[in-house]
Design an enzyme around this catalytic site. Structure first.
Site, PDB file in Angstrom:
ATOM      1  N   HIS A 117      39.986  -6.414  68.393  1.00  0.00           N
ATOM      2  CA  HIS A 117      40.951  -7.293  67.718  1.00  0.00           C
ATOM      3  C   HIS A 117      40.977  -7.018  66.224  1.00  0.00           C
ATOM      4  O   HIS A 117      40.117  -6.327  65.680  1.00  0.00           O
ATOM      5  CB  HIS A 117      40.571  -8.757  67.946  1.00  0.00           C
ATOM      6  CG  HIS A 117      39.257  -9.113  67.292  1.00  0.00           C
ATOM      7  ND1 HIS A 117      38.052  -8.670  67.779  1.00  0.00           N
ATOM      8  CD2 HIS A 117      38.975  -9.818  66.176  1.00  0.00           C
ATOM      9  CE1 HIS A 117      37.085  -9.113  67.001  1.00  0.00           C
ATOM     10  NE2 HIS A 117      37.612  -9.805  66.003  1.00  0.00           N
ATOM     11  N   ASP A 119      41.183  -9.624  62.880  1.00  0.00           N
ATOM     12  CA  ASP A 119      40.963 -11.059  62.695  1.00  0.00           C
ATOM     13  C   ASP A 119      42.254 -11.797  62.331  1.00  0.00           C
ATOM     14  O   ASP A 119      43.022 -11.352  61.468  1.00  0.00           O
ATOM     15  CB  ASP A 119      39.910 -11.302  61.602  1.00  0.00           C
ATOM     16  CG  ASP A 119      38.508 -10.900  62.068  1.00  0.00           C
ATOM     17  OD1 ASP A 119      38.241 -10.956  63.288  1.00  0.00           O
ATOM     18  OD2 ASP A 119      37.695 -10.526  61.203  1.00  0.00           O
ATOM     19  N   HIS A 272      38.285  -4.170  65.394  1.00  0.00           N
ATOM     20  CA  HIS A 272      36.826  -4.129  65.519  1.00  0.00           C
ATOM     21  C   HIS A 272      36.382  -4.833  66.792  1.00  0.00           C
ATOM     22  O   HIS A 272      37.143  -5.587  67.402  1.00  0.00           O
ATOM     23  CB  HIS A 272      36.138  -4.699  64.272  1.00  0.00           C
ATOM     24  CG  HIS A 272      36.493  -6.126  63.981  1.00  0.00           C
ATOM     25  ND1 HIS A 272      37.694  -6.487  63.420  1.00  0.00           N
ATOM     26  CD2 HIS A 272      35.816  -7.282  64.187  1.00  0.00           C
ATOM     27  CE1 HIS A 272      37.737  -7.795  63.280  1.00  0.00           C
ATOM     28  NE2 HIS A 272      36.614  -8.320  63.747  1.00  0.00           N
ATOM     29  N   ARG A 287      30.338 -15.005  57.957  1.00  0.00           N
ATOM     30  CA  ARG A 287      31.621 -14.317  57.767  1.00  0.00           C
ATOM     31  C   ARG A 287      32.530 -15.079  56.825  1.00  0.00           C
ATOM     32  O   ARG A 287      32.698 -16.283  56.965  1.00  0.00           O
ATOM     33  CB  ARG A 287      32.329 -14.162  59.117  1.00  0.00           C
ATOM     34  CG  ARG A 287      33.717 -13.561  59.001  1.00  0.00           C
ATOM     35  CD  ARG A 287      34.359 -13.359  60.368  1.00  0.00           C
ATOM     36  NE  ARG A 287      35.651 -14.006  60.428  1.00  0.00           N
ATOM     37  CZ  ARG A 287      36.367 -14.151  61.539  1.00  0.00           C
ATOM     38  NH1 ARG A 287      35.921 -13.701  62.688  1.00  0.00           N
ATOM     39  NH2 ARG A 287      37.535 -14.736  61.506  1.00  0.00           N
TER      40      ARG A 287
HETATM   41  C1  OGA Z   1      33.921 -11.193  63.531  1.00  0.00           C
HETATM   42  C2  OGA Z   1      33.605 -10.272  64.633  1.00  0.00           C
HETATM   43  C3  OGA Z   1      31.871  -8.813  65.448  1.00  0.00           C
HETATM   44  C4  OGA Z   1      30.381  -8.789  65.476  1.00  0.00           C
HETATM   45  O1  OGA Z   1      32.986 -11.833  63.019  1.00  0.00           O
HETATM   46  O2  OGA Z   1      35.093 -11.268  63.152  1.00  0.00           O
HETATM   47  O3  OGA Z   1      34.494  -9.833  65.321  1.00  0.00           O
HETATM   48  O4  OGA Z   1      29.833  -7.695  65.758  1.00  0.00           O
HETATM   49  N1  OGA Z   1      32.321  -9.940  64.744  1.00  0.00           N
HETATM   50  O5  OGA Z   1      29.765  -9.824  65.257  1.00  0.00           O
HETATM   51 MN    MN Z   2      36.483 -10.374  64.341  1.00  0.00          MN
END
Ligand code: OGA
Ligand code: MN
Length: 296
Positions: A117, A119, A272, A287
């Site tokens: 995806h 974000d 990602h 995050r």
């Molecule tokens: C995010 C995500 C991936 C991870 O925090 O946006 O997709 O590896 N994380 O934690």
């Molecule tokens: Mn993400």
């Protein structure tokens, strides 16, 4: 009058270097301390490196949540995630990404990113970029993968490029929510107010990066539900083809986390994926998510 803090303009240069990875995307920024003032010129270099490499890794950053927020804000306003249950206390701009449970309660979003995806693609103004700061890491697993959607677009056949260029697709936060909740019952049931905050958005299938002018594929397994104006079977077939193409190994950088890594990626250029953490091992990251413009 109180004395002004050292202005960002006047702060000394930090003499850092940018070392590209031996991978399709990504670079390490070596020698920069994000807890110290970053002057305008250094900031411009970081910004340029981010546009060139799409994911920047700053190792061993001993920063507070407020310093993480302050650095993120220099790139734009910050998103407050719809899952307010997982905000860091007193810092609503930070979403806790973690599989840890305390007294049976999850402290964070434990299955963030288990499908590819970008974000916040489900909102009219998706994210410009996100910054994850590693707080606690498992002894194995827990990697994050990043796939370059400029390369994905550029490597499509001219025929397919022409076909998808005018198309739009619907993105929905709810697309996989109940499926994930069935697997992970700790996922909160969304209130009506939360559901109202995530009405589906229609996005171009191919977007143009607003700063570099490069085109990128912008559909994802996690959030894209259908191509607008196509019959369901054609939409399903085309999306399946694009999903499979967009994450080919030749577009991917795999990040292996070290404690206190700060990783800053461009959601306009990349998708990602969380590779996954064994359930019995603890993982926790903070995050921030920068709000971007409307895709075009
Ligand atoms: C995010 C995500 C991936 C991870 O925090 O946006 O997709 O590896 N994380 O934690
Ligand atoms: Mn993400």
């Amino acid at each position: 009058m109180t004395a002004a803090p050292i202005s960002e303009v006047d702060a000394p240069s930090q003499h850092f270097e940018v070392h590209p990875f031996d991978a399709p995307v990504g670079a390490e920024v070596v020698g920069l301390d994000i807890s110290k003032p970053i002057n305008t010129e250094d900031f411009a270099r970081i910004h340029r490196a981010h546009l060139a490499h799409h994911v920047l890794v700053f190792r061993d950053q001993q920063i507070t949540p407020q310093e993480h927020i302050d650095f993120s804000r220099r790139f734009g306003p910050l998103e407050i995630h719809v899952l307010h249950q997982f905000q860091l206390k007193n810092h609503p701009e930070i979403l806790i990404v973690s599989n840890i449970k305390e007294n049976g309660e999850p402290i964070g979003l434990g299955d963030a990113g288990v499908y590819w995806h970008s974000d916040i693609s489900y909102k009219p103004n998706p994210s410009l970029g996100s910054l994850l700061h590693a707080q606690e890491l498992p002894s194995e697993g827990g990697d994050t993968l990043f796939a370059d959607q400029h390369l994905a677009w550029e490597s499509l056949s001219p025929e397919l490029q022409q076909r998808i260029l005018p198309l739009k697709a619907e993105h929905s936060y709810l697309a996989k929510y109940e499926e994930l909740r069935a697997k992970n019952p700790w996922r909160p049931k969304l209130s009506q107010a939360q559901i109202d905050q995530v009405a589906p958005a229609v996005q171009p299938v191919v977007r143009t990066h607003p700063e570099t002018g490069r085109k990128a594929l912008f559909v994802s397994e996690h959030f894209t539900t259908r191509i607008v104006d196509l019959p369901q079977d054609e939409s399903d077939a085309l999306l399946a083809e694009l999903f499979a193409h967009s994450v080919k190994p030749e577009f991917v950088y795999r990040h292996k986390w070290a404690l206190h890594d700060l990783v800053f990626w461009d959601n306009r250029s990349l998708m990602h994926l969380a590779a996954g953490t064994p359930d019995h091992l603890r993982r926790r990251l903070n995050r921030t998510t920068i709000v971007g413009g409307t895709p075009f």
